[in-house]
Structures are given as structure tokens and as C-alpha cells.
Write a protein that holds these residues in place. Structure first.
Motif, PDB file in Angstrom:
ATOM      1  N   LEU A  50     -14.727  31.940  39.998  1.00 18.31           N
ATOM      2  CA  LEU A  50     -14.901  30.536  40.359  1.00 18.31           C
ATOM      3  C   LEU A  50     -15.676  29.800  39.261  1.00 18.31           C
ATOM      4  O   LEU A  50     -15.298  28.694  38.861  1.00 18.31           O
ATOM      5  N   VAL A  51     -16.735  30.424  38.751  1.00 18.37           N
ATOM      6  CA  VAL A  51     -17.531  29.836  37.665  1.00 18.37           C
ATOM      7  C   VAL A  51     -16.655  29.657  36.423  1.00 18.37           C
ATOM      8  O   VAL A  51     -16.715  28.629  35.746  1.00 18.37           O
ATOM      9  N   TRP A  52     -15.841  30.655  36.123  1.00 18.76           N
ATOM     10  CA  TRP A  52     -14.945  30.568  34.974  1.00 18.76           C
ATOM     11  C   TRP A  52     -14.002  29.376  35.113  1.00 18.76           C
ATOM     12  O   TRP A  52     -13.781  28.621  34.167  1.00 18.76           O
ATOM     13  N   LEU A  53     -13.452  29.190  36.326  1.00 21.31           N
ATOM     14  CA  LEU A  53     -12.559  28.054  36.567  1.00 21.31           C
ATOM     15  C   LEU A  53     -13.291  26.721  36.461  1.00 21.31           C
ATOM     16  O   LEU A  53     -12.696  25.710  36.091  1.00 21.31           O
ATOM     17  N   ALA A  54     -14.577  26.714  36.792  1.00 25.23           N
ATOM     18  CA  ALA A  54     -15.365  25.476  36.752  1.00 25.23           C
ATOM     19  C   ALA A  54     -15.554  24.971  35.328  1.00 25.23           C
ATOM     20  O   ALA A  54     -15.789  23.783  35.115  1.00 25.23           O
ATOM     21  N   GLY A  55     -15.457  25.866  34.357  1.00 31.94           N
ATOM     22  CA  GLY A  55     -15.619  25.459  32.968  1.00 31.94           C
ATOM     23  C   GLY A  55     -17.072  25.428  32.549  1.00 31.94           C
ATOM     24  O   GLY A  55     -17.979  25.641  33.364  1.00 31.94           O
ATOM     25  N   PRO A  56     -17.321  25.146  31.275  1.00 33.40           N
ATOM     26  CA  PRO A  56     -18.686  25.230  30.743  1.00 33.40           C
ATOM     27  C   PRO A  56     -19.686  24.299  31.419  1.00 33.40           C
ATOM     28  O   PRO A  56     -20.852  24.642  31.570  1.00 33.40           O
ATOM     29  N   ASP A  57     -19.256  23.114  31.831  1.00 32.09           N
ATOM     30  CA  ASP A  57     -20.180  22.183  32.490  1.00 32.09           C
ATOM     31  C   ASP A  57     -20.180  22.338  34.003  1.00 32.09           C
ATOM     32  O   ASP A  57     -21.090  21.869  34.676  1.00 32.09           O
ATOM     33  N   GLY A  58     -19.164  23.006  34.543  1.00 32.34           N
ATOM     34  CA  GLY A  58     -19.013  23.117  35.990  1.00 32.34           C
ATOM     35  C   GLY A  58     -20.093  23.911  36.674  1.00 32.34           C
ATOM     36  O   GLY A  58     -20.383  23.689  37.847  1.00 32.34           O
ATOM     37  N   ILE A  59     -20.716  24.826  35.959  1.00 33.86           N
ATOM     38  CA  ILE A  59     -21.745  25.665  36.575  1.00 33.86           C
ATOM     39  C   ILE A  59     -22.983  24.855  36.957  1.00 33.86           C
ATOM     40  O   ILE A  59     -23.752  25.248  37.816  1.00 33.86           O
ATOM     41  N   GLU A  60     -23.144  23.700  36.328  1.00 35.00           N
ATOM     42  CA  GLU A  60     -24.302  22.839  36.623  1.00 35.00           C
ATOM     43  C   GLU A  60     -23.973  21.770  37.657  1.00 35.00           C
ATOM     44  O   GLU A  60     -24.831  20.959  37.998  1.00 35.00           O
ATOM     45  N   LYS A  61     -22.738  21.787  38.167  1.00 39.39           N
ATOM     46  CA  LYS A  61     -22.319  20.804  39.160  1.00 39.39           C
ATOM     47  C   LYS A  61     -22.138  21.497  40.508  1.00 39.39           C
ATOM     48  O   LYS A  61     -21.903  22.691  40.568  1.00 39.39           O
ATOM     49  N   PRO A  62     -22.234  20.741  41.601  1.00 36.38           N
ATOM     50  CA  PRO A  62     -21.996  21.331  42.926  1.00 36.38           C
ATOM     51  C   PRO A  62     -20.552  21.804  43.087  1.00 36.38           C
ATOM     52  O   PRO A  62     -19.654  21.346  42.383  1.00 36.38           O
ATOM     53  N   LEU A  63     -20.348  22.699  44.027  1.00 39.96           N
ATOM     54  CA  LEU A  63     -19.015  23.174  44.372  1.00 39.96           C
ATOM     55  C   LEU A  63     -18.211  21.996  44.912  1.00 39.96           C
ATOM     56  O   LEU A  63     -18.650  21.306  45.825  1.00 39.96           O
ATOM     57  N   SER A  64     -17.040  21.771  44.341  1.00 33.89           N
ATOM     58  CA  SER A  64     -16.206  20.648  44.778  1.00 33.89           C
ATOM     59  C   SER A  64     -14.982  21.160  45.525  1.00 33.89           C
ATOM     60  O   SER A  64     -14.583  22.321  45.379  1.00 33.89           O
ATOM     61  N   LYS A  65     -14.379  20.266  46.299  1.00 31.71           N
ATOM     62  CA  LYS A  65     -13.143  20.623  47.009  1.00 31.71           C
ATOM     63  C   LYS A  65     -12.034  20.935  46.018  1.00 31.71           C
ATOM     64  O   LYS A  65     -11.229  21.836  46.240  1.00 31.71           O
ATOM     65  N   ASP A  66     -11.989  20.189  44.912  1.00 33.80           N
ATOM     66  CA  ASP A  66     -10.947  20.422  43.914  1.00 33.80           C
ATOM     67  C   ASP A  66     -11.101  21.811  43.290  1.00 33.80           C
ATOM     68  O   ASP A  66     -10.119  22.528  43.130  1.00 33.80           O
ATOM     69  N   LEU A  67     -12.325  22.189  42.953  1.00 33.98           N
ATOM     70  CA  LEU A  67     -12.556  23.513  42.377  1.00 33.98           C
ATOM     71  C   LEU A  67     -12.185  24.593  43.386  1.00 33.98           C
ATOM     72  O   LEU A  67     -11.544  25.582  43.038  1.00 33.98           O
ATOM     73  N   ALA A  68     -12.564  24.421  44.640  1.00 34.00           N
ATOM     74  CA  ALA A  68     -12.229  25.397  45.684  1.00 34.00           C
ATOM     75  C   ALA A  68     -10.710  25.535  45.823  1.00 34.00           C
ATOM     76  O   ALA A  68     -10.176  26.644  45.908  1.00 34.00           O
ATOM     77  N   ARG A  69      -9.999  24.412  45.794  1.00 37.19           N
ATOM     78  CA  ARG A  69      -8.542  24.439  45.897  1.00 37.19           C
ATOM     79  C   ARG A  69      -7.922  25.161  44.707  1.00 37.19           C
ATOM     80  O   ARG A  69      -7.062  26.024  44.874  1.00 37.19           O
ATOM     81  N   ARG A  70      -8.378  24.831  43.497  1.00 35.92           N
ATOM     82  CA  ARG A  70      -7.841  25.486  42.300  1.00 35.92           C
ATOM     83  C   ARG A  70      -8.114  26.988  42.325  1.00 35.92           C
ATOM     84  O   ARG A  70      -7.274  27.795  41.928  1.00 35.92           O
ATOM     85  N   TYR A  71      -9.278  27.361  42.826  1.00 35.87           N
ATOM     86  CA  TYR A  71      -9.633  28.781  42.916  1.00 35.87           C
ATOM     87  C   TYR A  71      -8.677  29.511  43.861  1.00 35.87           C
ATOM     88  O   TYR A  71      -8.147  30.567  43.532  1.00 35.87           O
ATOM     89  N   LEU A  72      -8.465  28.950  45.027  1.00 37.98           N
ATOM     90  CA  LEU A  72      -7.575  29.595  45.993  1.00 37.98           C
ATOM     91  C   LEU A  72      -6.150  29.684  45.463  1.00 37.98           C
ATOM     92  O   LEU A  72      -5.503  30.723  45.578  1.00 37.98           O
ATOM     93  N   VAL A  73      -5.665  28.614  44.868  1.00 36.70           N
ATOM     94  CA  VAL A  73      -4.315  28.611  44.316  1.00 36.70           C
ATOM     95  C   VAL A  73      -4.189  29.675  43.224  1.00 36.70           C
ATOM     96  O   VAL A  73      -3.159  30.347  43.118  1.00 36.70           O
ATOM     97  N   SER A  74      -5.246  29.870  42.427  1.00 40.33           N
ATOM     98  CA  SER A  74      -5.197  30.888  41.374  1.00 40.33           C
ATOM     99  C   SER A  74      -5.057  32.296  41.948  1.00 40.33           C
ATOM    100  O   SER A  74      -4.663  33.221  41.244  1.00 40.33           O
ATOM    101  N   HIS A  75      -5.374  32.449  43.232  1.00 44.19           N
ATOM    102  CA  HIS A  75      -5.222  33.739  43.911  1.00 44.19           C
ATOM    103  C   HIS A  75      -4.010  33.752  44.845  1.00 44.19           C
ATOM    104  O   HIS A  75      -3.873  34.641  45.677  1.00 44.19           O
ATOM    105  N   GLY A  76      -3.166  32.737  44.714  1.00 43.85           N
ATOM    106  CA  GLY A  76      -1.955  32.693  45.525  1.00 43.85           C
ATOM    107  C   GLY A  76      -2.159  32.204  46.933  1.00 43.85           C
ATOM    108  O   GLY A  76      -1.292  32.363  47.789  1.00 43.85           O
TER     109      GLY A  76
END
Length: 130
Positions: A50-76
Motif C-alpha cells: 500500500l505504501v509503495w502504491l502511495a508513492g514517495p509523498d503518499g506515506i506522509e498523507k492520510p489513507l485515501s479512498k482512491d489509494l484503497a481502491r487502487r490497492y484492492l484493484v492491484s490484488h484483483g
């Protein structure tokens, strides 16, 4: 907790923490609940992705719905399959994200246990067990 203006009931003030801090706090929380270290390590492996998907600046930002969606889709795991029986990896991804989101929104994780359903015993065995 902060009291409402009417003074009737306190309401929880949600403080969104950066993803890195959220993961560290959730890890400590799971350990405090008695989760097995290998289970926690499995969740952390998913959170690392999830952190990897968030990108270099994403680790300093709160968990977003978009990141959660992209994470789940990356796992099918797509919206139309979210409640279906999934393979081990996709199920683990869904569970790890659910735990992290639950901790992020309510500040705790409730222990969800599957209820074991045992097959019915033949009549002659029930007497022995009773």
C-alpha cells in the motif's frame, strides 16, 4: 473527545494521521490485541505494498479512498467482487486493508472471527461425545 455545543454527548474528533504513522499505530494495536506476530507480519507486508502504491509523498498523507481502491484493484479485488470468496492473496489484501481502515476511522480494531461450522455428527457418535 470533544463535547457538542449542546453539551449532550461527546463526539469523537477524527484526526487523520499520515500513512506511515497509521501503519505503526495499527501494528502496535494488533499486537496489543494478541494477534500472532506472523499474522501481524502478513498484514504489514500488505501495508508495505500500500505504501509503495502511495508513492514517495503518499506515506506522509492520510489513507485515501482512491489509494484503497487502487490497492484492492492491484490484488484483483474489484467493486463487483469485493464480497465474493477470493483466493488467499486477494482475501489477505482485503482483510489487511479493512483492518487499517477500521483503525483509521474508529481508532481500534474489533476481532472478527469466523464461526466454525462443523458437519453434523452421525447419531451413534453423538452419544459418545455427550
Amino acid at each position: 473527545m470533544v463535547a457538542t455545543q449542546t453539551g449532550t454527548a461527546p463526539e469523537r474528533v477524527l484526526v487523520r494521521r499520515p500513512l506511515a504513522l497509521l501503519i505503526d499505530e495499527a501494528t502496535a494495536h494488533l499486537a496489543g490485541l494478541g494477534y500472532h506476530p506472523s499474522t501481524i507480519a502478513g498484514h504489514r507486508a500488505h501495508w508495505t505494498h500500500l505504501v509503495w502504491l502511495a508513492g514517495p509523498d503518499g506515506i506522509e498523507k492520510p489513507l485515501s479512498k482512491d489509494l484503497a481502491r487502487r490497492y484492492l484493484v492491484s490484488h484483483g479485488v474489484t467493486p463487483e467482487h469485493i464480497d465474493q470468496r477470493l483466493d488467499h492473496e486477494a482475501s489477505g489484501a482485503r482483510t489487511a486493508l479493512r483492518l487499517l481502515q477500521e483503525y483509521d476511522t474508529v481508532g481500534r480494531v474489533s476481532r472478527h472471527r469466523r464461526r466454525e461450522v462443523l458437519p453434523p455428527l452421525p447419531r451413534e457418535f453423538r452419544k459418545i461425545l455427550d
